[in-house]
Design a protein around this motif. Sequence first.
Motif, mmCIF file in Angstrom:
data_model
loop_
_atom_site.group_PDB
_atom_site.id
_atom_site.type_symbol
_atom_site.label_atom_id
_atom_site.label_comp_id
_atom_site.label_asym_id
_atom_site.label_seq_id
_atom_site.Cartn_x
_atom_site.Cartn_y
_atom_site.Cartn_z
ATOM 1 N N LEU A 1 4.775 0.805 -5.074
ATOM 2 C CA LEU A 1 4.801 1.045 -3.643
ATOM 3 C C LEU A 1 3.470 0.588 -3.075
ATOM 4 C CD1 LEU A 1 6.398 4.587 -3.472
ATOM 5 C CD2 LEU A 1 7.501 2.373 -3.192
ATOM 6 N N CYS A 2 3.513 -0.121 -1.969
ATOM 7 C CA CYS A 2 2.311 -0.646 -1.333
ATOM 8 C C CYS A 2 2.301 -0.188 0.119
ATOM 9 C CB CYS A 2 2.294 -2.164 -1.405
ATOM 10 S SG CYS A 2 0.883 -2.895 -0.546
ATOM 11 N N GLY A 3 1.301 0.604 0.462
ATOM 12 C CA GLY A 3 1.114 1.034 1.839
ATOM 13 C C GLY A 3 -0.081 0.317 2.425
ATOM 14 N N THR A 4 0.038 -0.110 3.672
ATOM 15 C CA THR A 4 -1.063 -0.821 4.323
ATOM 16 C C THR A 4 -1.325 -0.253 5.712
ATOM 17 O OG1 THR A 4 0.446 -2.502 5.164
ATOM 18 C CG2 THR A 4 -0.680 -2.995 3.098
ATOM 19 N N LYS A 5 -2.581 -0.369 6.120
ATOM 20 C CA LYS A 5 -2.988 0.055 7.455
ATOM 21 C C LYS A 5 -4.015 -0.943 7.965
ATOM 22 C CE LYS A 5 -5.332 3.822 9.849
ATOM 23 N NZ LYS A 5 -5.930 5.158 9.675
ATOM 24 N N GLU A 6 -3.737 -1.512 9.108
ATOM 25 C CA GLU A 6 -4.672 -2.450 9.753
ATOM 26 C C GLU A 6 -5.827 -1.644 10.327
ATOM 27 O OE1 GLU A 6 -5.802 -6.284 10.574
ATOM 28 O OE2 GLU A 6 -3.840 -5.790 9.753
ATOM 29 N N MET A 7 -7.034 -2.070 9.988
ATOM 30 C CA MET A 7 -8.229 -1.381 10.463
ATOM 31 C C MET A 7 -9.198 -2.397 11.031
ATOM 32 S SD MET A 7 -8.768 1.300 7.336
ATOM 33 C CE MET A 7 -10.050 2.167 8.207
ATOM 34 N N HIS A 8 -10.115 -1.917 11.836
ATOM 35 C CA HIS A 8 -11.154 -2.797 12.359
ATOM 36 C C HIS A 8 -11.927 -3.371 11.177
ATOM 37 C CE1 HIS A 8 -14.072 -4.412 15.102
ATOM 38 N NE2 HIS A 8 -15.046 -3.866 14.388
ATOM 39 N N GLY A 9 -11.943 -4.659 11.056
ATOM 40 C CA GLY A 9 -12.665 -5.305 9.972
ATOM 41 C C GLY A 9 -11.835 -5.602 8.742
ATOM 42 N N GLY A 10 -10.549 -5.250 8.742
ATOM 43 C CA GLY A 10 -9.749 -5.570 7.561
ATOM 44 C C GLY A 10 -8.533 -4.693 7.396
ATOM 45 N N LEU A 11 -8.031 -4.705 6.200
ATOM 46 C CA LEU A 11 -6.794 -4.013 5.871
ATOM 47 C C LEU A 11 -7.077 -2.982 4.787
ATOM 48 C CD1 LEU A 11 -3.669 -4.281 6.419
ATOM 49 C CD2 LEU A 11 -3.594 -5.638 4.343
ATOM 50 N N LYS A 12 -6.630 -1.762 5.002
ATOM 51 C CA LYS A 12 -6.716 -0.738 3.964
ATOM 52 C C LYS A 12 -5.358 -0.692 3.282
ATOM 53 C CE LYS A 12 -7.898 4.019 3.037
ATOM 54 N NZ LYS A 12 -8.484 5.252 3.577
ATOM 55 N N TRP A 13 -5.366 -0.698 1.956
ATOM 56 C CA TRP A 13 -4.101 -0.671 1.238
ATOM 57 C C TRP A 13 -4.197 0.271 0.047
ATOM 58 C CZ3 TRP A 13 -4.420 -2.223 -3.821
ATOM 59 C CH2 TRP A 13 -5.481 -3.032 -4.168
ATOM 60 N N ALA A 14 -3.021 0.720 -0.415
ATOM 61 C CA ALA A 14 -2.943 1.577 -1.591
ATOM 62 C C ALA A 14 -1.678 1.224 -2.366
ATOM 63 C CB ALA A 14 -2.912 3.047 -1.185
ATOM 64 N N HIS A 15 -1.804 1.224 -3.681
ATOM 65 C CA HIS A 15 -0.663 0.977 -4.563
ATOM 66 C C HIS A 15 -0.341 2.230 -5.361
ATOM 67 C CE1 HIS A 15 -1.183 -3.677 -4.892
ATOM 68 N NE2 HIS A 15 -0.691 -3.298 -3.737
ATOM 69 N N LEU A 16 0.946 2.461 -5.568
ATOM 70 C CA LEU A 16 1.390 3.555 -6.421
ATOM 71 C C LEU A 16 2.483 3.021 -7.337
ATOM 72 C CD1 LEU A 16 1.440 6.587 -7.188
ATOM 73 C CD2 LEU A 16 3.228 6.858 -5.447
ATOM 74 N N PRO A 17 2.211 2.897 -8.634
ATOM 75 C CA PRO A 17 3.271 2.497 -9.560
ATOM 76 C C PRO A 17 4.193 3.695 -9.800
ATOM 77 C CG PRO A 17 1.191 2.747 -10.727
ATOM 78 C CD PRO A 17 0.925 3.022 -9.292
ATOM 79 N N VAL A 18 5.495 3.428 -9.803
ATOM 80 C CA VAL A 18 6.489 4.483 -9.992
ATOM 81 C C VAL A 18 7.499 4.013 -11.043
ATOM 82 C CG1 VAL A 18 8.294 5.867 -8.877
ATOM 83 C CG2 VAL A 18 6.251 5.217 -7.579
ATOM 84 N N ASP A 19 7.763 4.860 -12.004
ATOM 85 C CA ASP A 19 8.769 4.560 -13.020
ATOM 86 C C ASP A 19 10.118 4.317 -12.348
ATOM 87 O OD1 ASP A 19 11.032 5.661 -14.926
ATOM 88 O OD2 ASP A 19 9.327 5.064 -16.199
ATOM 89 N N ARG A 20 10.819 3.280 -12.792
ATOM 90 C CA ARG A 20 12.108 2.925 -12.172
ATOM 91 C C ARG A 20 13.131 4.059 -12.234
ATOM 92 N NH1 ARG A 20 13.054 -2.241 -10.608
ATOM 93 N NH2 ARG A 20 11.484 -3.765 -11.219
ATOM 94 N N THR A 21 13.124 4.846 -13.299
ATOM 95 C CA THR A 21 14.100 5.940 -13.387
ATOM 96 C C THR A 21 13.796 7.024 -12.349
ATOM 97 O OG1 THR A 21 12.854 7.001 -15.169
ATOM 98 C CG2 THR A 21 14.652 5.546 -15.814
#
Length: 70
Positions: A18-38
């Motif tokens: 899962l990839c969440g993003t947020k546009e911020m002044h000066g760039g992009l803040k992002w976070a990844h969360l790996p999740v088991d397919r099951t």
Amino acid sequence: MTLHRHTPADVAPGTITLCGTKEMHGGLKWAHLPVDRTLWADEALREGFRTRVRREVNDMAAAVEVVEHP
């Protein structure tokens, strides 16, 4: 908008990322969360995973992308 790209290293075997993003002044803040397919297959758990990613980017309205095959 700043681009955030994914590579095969972002998705481990047997998972989605899962990839969440947020546009911020000066760039992009992002976070990844790996999740088991099951676990991801369980509809009852999905919103909890999305909420976790949104908290990481400090935006409860952030779009959360499911990355399966970059």
